[in-house]
Design an enzyme around this catalytic site. Sequence first.
Site, short mmCIF file in Angstrom:
data_model
loop_
_atom_site.label_atom_id
_atom_site.label_comp_id
_atom_site.label_asym_id
_atom_site.label_seq_id
_atom_site.Cartn_x
_atom_site.Cartn_y
_atom_site.Cartn_z
N HIS A 53 0.83 -1.21 0.00
CA HIS A 53 0.00 0.00 0.00
C HIS A 53 0.86 1.26 0.00
O HIS A 53 1.90 1.32 0.63
CB HIS A 53 -1.04 0.00 1.12
CG HIS A 53 -0.52 0.03 2.52
ND1 HIS A 53 -0.21 1.21 3.18
CD2 HIS A 53 -0.28 -0.96 3.41
CE1 HIS A 53 0.18 0.94 4.41
NE2 HIS A 53 0.18 -0.37 4.57
N ASP A 110 6.13 0.88 6.68
CA ASP A 110 4.71 0.59 6.54
C ASP A 110 4.06 1.64 5.66
O ASP A 110 3.62 2.67 6.14
CB ASP A 110 4.06 0.57 7.93
CG ASP A 110 2.59 0.20 7.90
OD1 ASP A 110 2.15 -0.37 6.89
OD2 ASP A 110 1.89 0.49 8.88
N GLU A 144 -5.14 1.84 2.69
CA GLU A 144 -5.11 0.58 3.43
C GLU A 144 -5.27 0.83 4.92
O GLU A 144 -5.95 0.07 5.62
CB GLU A 144 -3.78 -0.14 3.18
CG GLU A 144 -3.67 -1.52 3.83
CD GLU A 144 -3.25 -1.50 5.30
OE1 GLU A 144 -3.47 -2.50 6.00
OE2 GLU A 144 -2.70 -0.47 5.76
N GLU A 145 -4.65 1.90 5.41
CA GLU A 145 -4.65 2.16 6.85
C GLU A 145 -6.05 2.43 7.40
O GLU A 145 -6.28 2.32 8.60
CB GLU A 145 -3.72 3.34 7.18
CG GLU A 145 -2.25 3.11 6.86
CD GLU A 145 -1.58 2.07 7.75
OE1 GLU A 145 -2.28 1.48 8.62
OE2 GLU A 145 -0.38 1.84 7.59
N ASP A 153 3.13 -6.42 3.65
CA ASP A 153 2.73 -5.32 4.53
C ASP A 153 3.12 -5.57 5.98
O ASP A 153 2.44 -5.14 6.90
CB ASP A 153 1.23 -5.05 4.42
CG ASP A 153 0.80 -3.80 5.16
OD1 ASP A 153 1.66 -2.92 5.40
OD2 ASP A 153 -0.40 -3.69 5.53
N HIS A 159 3.58 2.89 12.79
CA HIS A 159 2.66 4.01 12.99
C HIS A 159 3.23 5.09 13.91
O HIS A 159 2.49 5.75 14.65
CB HIS A 159 1.31 3.54 13.56
CG HIS A 159 0.55 2.64 12.63
ND1 HIS A 159 -0.69 2.13 12.94
CD2 HIS A 159 0.84 2.16 11.39
CE1 HIS A 159 -1.13 1.39 11.95
NE2 HIS A 159 -0.21 1.39 10.99
#
Length: 477
Positions: A296, A308, A342-343, A370, A440
């Site tokens: 992504h 990520d 995606e998140e 991912d 994140h």
Amino acid sequence: MAQEGALPFFLFLLFFSSICDCHPPSVAVNRAVSNQTKRVLDIAAEVAGYADVAKKIINLAVYGAAQNRSYTRLADFTDTIGNRVSGSHNLELAIKYMYTAMTEDGLDVHLEPVKIPHWVRGEESAEIIEPRVKSLAILGLGSSVGTPPEGIKAEVLVVKSFEELKRRAKEAVGRIVVFNQPFVSYSETVAYRAYGASEAAKVGAVATLIRSITPFSINSPHTGWQDYQDGVRRIPTACITVEDAELMWRMAQRGQKTVVRLTMGAKTLPDADSFNTVAEIKGWQHPEQVVLLSGHLDSWDVGQGAMDDGGGAMISWEALSLIKDLGLRPRRTLRTVLWSAEEQGGVGAQQYFNLHKVNLSNFDIVMESDLGTFAPVGLQFAGSDAARKVMEEVVKLLAPINTTKLEAHGEGTDIWPWMQAGVPGASLHVADSRYFWFHHSEGDTITVQDPQEMDLCSALWAVVAFVVADLQDMLPR
């Protein structure tokens, strides 16, 4: 009468068996087993025939002209664009960047429109004001509402579980609930980030501060998406650091009254127009049949989104580059898709599935990276037993890089709809013990990546994709 007719009938059976290809059940079973064994041996021989091609791909990626290329591409991309949250201008720039870069690489590239969420963090801050003054490092959670402009000032209630919150429900009214849940695993502990706000709102809380979902911290908060439950009052929610969650828990254990002021400018805007980015090498024999690789392109609005999922996006591009550079063209189409949003729950991928599921039978395998692009350990796979036997042969080709393990449970938010519909799925398994250290957070930068490890990931991804795309038959469902 029955006995008189038995002998002629028996003679008839003997005569009939002599003129037809009939066998006792045990003979039929043996023949079936023999045929199955032959098929397995045929598949093994066919896949083994790709050993030289696999070595060429591996050598190019790990030792040849493409060495360090996926890392360099990722560094250039993340340094130029930065983080890329859904709906942001940066995500638009990222899509344009990748469209141009992959087109210049000689791939067939196009964009497919999607509608994606657009949440904006705004200014945010938090501080303890009793029993002493201390600033708290926070990151608001995706989809959270904001506070009033003057913020929310309230005493905190610190709990370690949803069960404790229920037991102490009367104490939660009018308070900011602090969840200090221990990290067990991401899949288990993330429930506090996802549902903490609504669970606290049900018992009268005015906001939630949630211990970051990570096993390791250097006073770094980690963000992520959260889900409000329908019919439950929406309250502001943010993650705090492990250190600050434990600090407030210790204060509570001493019986100290702890008061926090929380200010958040978060808001949700109308859905934004965006794209999934698609690059292809068309198959020479069955261009309508597809082997799909993916990562992504969006990230959170902190760090660089290098791990990520910039790494997953880059190796999915690099796999096509390696195959193109070697002048290879498989029977089926190799398609790399860089997903948007995606998140926020695989939003762009779901729309892609809705658009393309009419051709479900033509999707041979769907692959997603991912969980980082650290040193590869093996390939995770979900599919039929017959497909697994094929894939067990395919991963043997990865012996030069010592990644021949085929594991169960292929996974990935973006490929999940396809796997649910019966399409074989695969995901990259890497040495990911450090993944959730940076996940994140501001720590997700190119610094956590290693060029050699990304080369190995690219080699694995390219070998698996090319061989599956070039086999005589599609993977059995």
